[in-house]
Design an enzyme around this catalytic site. Structure first.
Site, PDB file in Angstrom:
ATOM      1  N   GLN A 177      60.636 144.481 -12.053  1.00 29.03           N
ATOM      2  CA  GLN A 177      61.308 143.307 -12.636  1.00 29.03           C
ATOM      3  C   GLN A 177      60.580 142.010 -12.260  1.00 29.03           C
ATOM      4  O   GLN A 177      61.059 140.921 -12.581  1.00 29.03           O
ATOM      5  CB  GLN A 177      62.767 143.228 -12.171  1.00 29.03           C
ATOM      6  N   SER A 197      55.933 148.339 -14.819  1.00 25.28           N
ATOM      7  CA  SER A 197      56.334 149.097 -16.011  1.00 25.28           C
ATOM      8  C   SER A 197      56.184 148.219 -17.256  1.00 25.28           C
ATOM      9  O   SER A 197      56.721 147.107 -17.306  1.00 25.28           O
ATOM     10  CB  SER A 197      57.786 149.536 -15.863  1.00 25.28           C
ATOM     11  N   ALA A 198      55.475 148.748 -18.266  1.00 23.90           N
ATOM     12  CA  ALA A 198      55.118 147.936 -19.439  1.00 23.90           C
ATOM     13  C   ALA A 198      56.314 147.468 -20.270  1.00 23.90           C
ATOM     14  O   ALA A 198      56.312 146.356 -20.800  1.00 23.90           O
ATOM     15  CB  ALA A 198      54.155 148.727 -20.327  1.00 23.90           C
ATOM     16  N   CYS A 322      69.804 152.906 -16.277  1.00 23.51           N
ATOM     17  CA  CYS A 322      69.602 154.303 -15.885  1.00 23.51           C
ATOM     18  C   CYS A 322      70.838 154.872 -15.215  1.00 23.51           C
ATOM     19  O   CYS A 322      71.036 156.071 -15.161  1.00 23.51           O
ATOM     20  CB  CYS A 322      68.443 154.418 -14.897  1.00 23.51           C
TER      21      CYS A 322
HETATM   22  N1  PMP Z   1      62.466 150.013 -10.945  1.00 18.95           N
HETATM   23  C1  PMP Z   1      63.167 148.970 -11.397  1.00 18.95           C
HETATM   24  C2  PMP Z   1      63.398 147.798 -10.495  1.00 18.95           C
HETATM   25  C3  PMP Z   1      63.663 148.961 -12.709  1.00 18.95           C
HETATM   26  O1  PMP Z   1      64.356 147.907 -13.160  1.00 18.95           O
HETATM   27  C4  PMP Z   1      63.414 150.083 -13.541  1.00 18.95           C
HETATM   28  C5  PMP Z   1      63.944 150.115 -14.960  1.00 18.95           C
HETATM   29  N2  PMP Z   1      65.317 149.939 -15.059  1.00 18.95           N
HETATM   30  C6  PMP Z   1      62.671 151.153 -13.023  1.00 18.95           C
HETATM   31  C7  PMP Z   1      62.206 151.079 -11.730  1.00 18.95           C
HETATM   32  C8  PMP Z   1      62.354 152.361 -13.858  1.00 18.95           C
HETATM   33  O2  PMP Z   1      61.446 151.991 -14.846  1.00 18.95           O
HETATM   34  P1  PMP Z   1      60.928 152.961 -15.987  1.00 18.95           P
HETATM   35  O3  PMP Z   1      61.947 152.864 -17.074  1.00 18.95           O
HETATM   36  O4  PMP Z   1      59.608 152.395 -16.406  1.00 18.95           O
HETATM   37  O5  PMP Z   1      60.800 154.319 -15.425  1.00 18.95           O
END
Ligand code: PMP
Length: 379
Positions: A177, A197-198, A322
């Site tokens: 983030q 993360s893209a 998630c």
């Molecule tokens: N770490 C953080 C702080 C996130 O906000 C997220 C996405 N919600 C992730 C990891 C996981 O990212 P990704 O969807 O790319 O696996």
């Protein structure tokens, strides 16, 4: 629709989408194959690695491409895990599930896992963190910017604290983030590894990267054809990685102007809530990302507010997408947010694609729906 759930994902930049489409047509070749179109594809892949590395203030040999932040976080933790029985692992209580659930898995594997507390502003308590470090501490993972509240941890300082007490510690930060939104220089932070993360900065989904200071030292967690110097097997998502590099260049180039624009939007919503609502709390730190606003309304239900806003054409979140199917919010709970506020939490998260006029409409809707719910509650 007014989209205010950008911490969950962002809309891909049109130019990036177009580039990905073109590459999938022209350079669909396997970059490991031996003929010219494939070696040209491999060159494109490697220049994407260079471009991304530059935007993180490092060089290409330190970048391992992954399928996103979840894989990068798993790679950092399992890739540096040790068989030593007395090795200790430290995680903050504010971590995303892609770190927290790995920590819980390590515990089940009989590893020594310690959690370092976050204060009621969402930031890691530095004194408590310092006290947890000892000569057996092997690995530390701290989130850079909280996906729940936007609280910014001082990663440089935490990393210094850790290394001053024990220079052998592997320090990882989850920058999912942070990168593309606040200035990130992995060399200056002096971390051992850093996740991005893209899809959080208008790149494609299912694409991310792990920066590793000493790539020779990380063990592979996936085995196969030996791509990416054996550190991450699997045919590379060339167009996706090019898309990520391109999105990172756009994000980093505009970082300051975007920051100022989004801060103004966030301040506006906060002001309006303060003037029009009662019994609420902002789950904010002094040092907070403007991209995320977490607010808890006493006695209300976050999901109910979310769906009422959806009916008005405004999309917000109730926390980490998630884990949003789960009722509780682990991070807010760890910050000490009491139950009567906890359930009434919503997360409003911005992007550079949000305009002041849509924020005005969204704020009006939020206040209207808040008043309707309050009225229902009082009956
Ligand atoms: N770490 C953080 C702080 C996130 O906000 C997220 C996405 N919600 C992730 C990891 C996981 O990212 P990704 O969807 O790319 O696996």
């Amino acid at each position: 629709m007014i989209y205010l759930d950008n911490a969950s994902t962002t809309k891909i930049f049109e130019s990036v989408n177009k580039k990905i489409f073109e590459l999938n047509n022209e350079f669909f070749y396997n970059p490991s194959a031996l003929y010219k179109p494939a070696t040209d594809t491999a060159k494109i892949l490697e220049s994407a690695r260079e471009e991304l590395a530059k935007n993180m203030c490092t060089t290409a040999e330190h970048i391992i491409f992954t399928s996103g932040a979840t894989e990068a976080n798993n790679m950092a933790i399992f890739g540096f895990a040790t068989g030593k029985k007395d090795a200790e692992y430290i995680f903050s209580t504010g971590e995303h599930p892609s770190v927290f659930n790995v920590a819980e898995t390590l515990k089940m594997q009989n590893k020594i896992v310690r959690y370092t507390d976050i204060s009621n502003n969402g930031i890691v308590d530095e004194e408590k963190f310092k006290n947890l470090i000892n000569q057996n501490t092997h690995f530390v993972s701290i989130i850079h910017v909280s996906n729940e509240t936007g609280a910014i941890n001082d990663i440089k300082k935490l990393c210094q604290i850790a290394h001053q007490k024990n220079p052998n510690i592997i320090f990882h930060a989850d920058g999912t983030q942070a990168f593309g939104k606040i200035y990130v220089d992995v060399k200056d932070l002096d971390v051992d590894c850093y996740t991005i993360s893209a899809h959080k900065f208008h790149g494609p989904k299912g694409v991310g990267a792990l920066y590793v200071k000493n790539p020779d030292k990380i063990k592979a967690i996936m085995f196969g054809g030996g791509q990416q110097k054996g550190k991450r097997s699997g045919t590379e998502n060339v167009s996706g990685y090019v898309g990520m590099a391109m999105a990172s260049t756009i994000a980093v180039k505009n970082i300051q102007s975007n920051y100022a624009q989004i801060l103004a939007l966030k301040d506006y919503i906060k002001q309006e809530i303060t003037h029009n609502c009662t019994d609420f709390k902002f789950n904010d730190a002094k040092n907070n990302s403007p991209y995320i606003l977490s607010v808890s309304f006493k006695g209300l239900r976050g999901e109910v507010l979310l769906h009422q806003l959806e009916e008005q054409g405004v999309l917000v979140g109730v926390g980490s997408a998630c884990s949003s199917k789960k009722q509780n919010n682990r991070v807010l709970e760890n910050m000490g947010v009491s139950k009567d506020y906890l359930l009434g939490s919503v997360r409003i998260s911005f992007s550079c694609q949000n305009t002041p006029s849509e924020i005005k409409i969204a704020t009006q809707s939020l206040i209207e729906q808040y008043k309707i719910l309050k009225e229902k509650m009082s009956k």
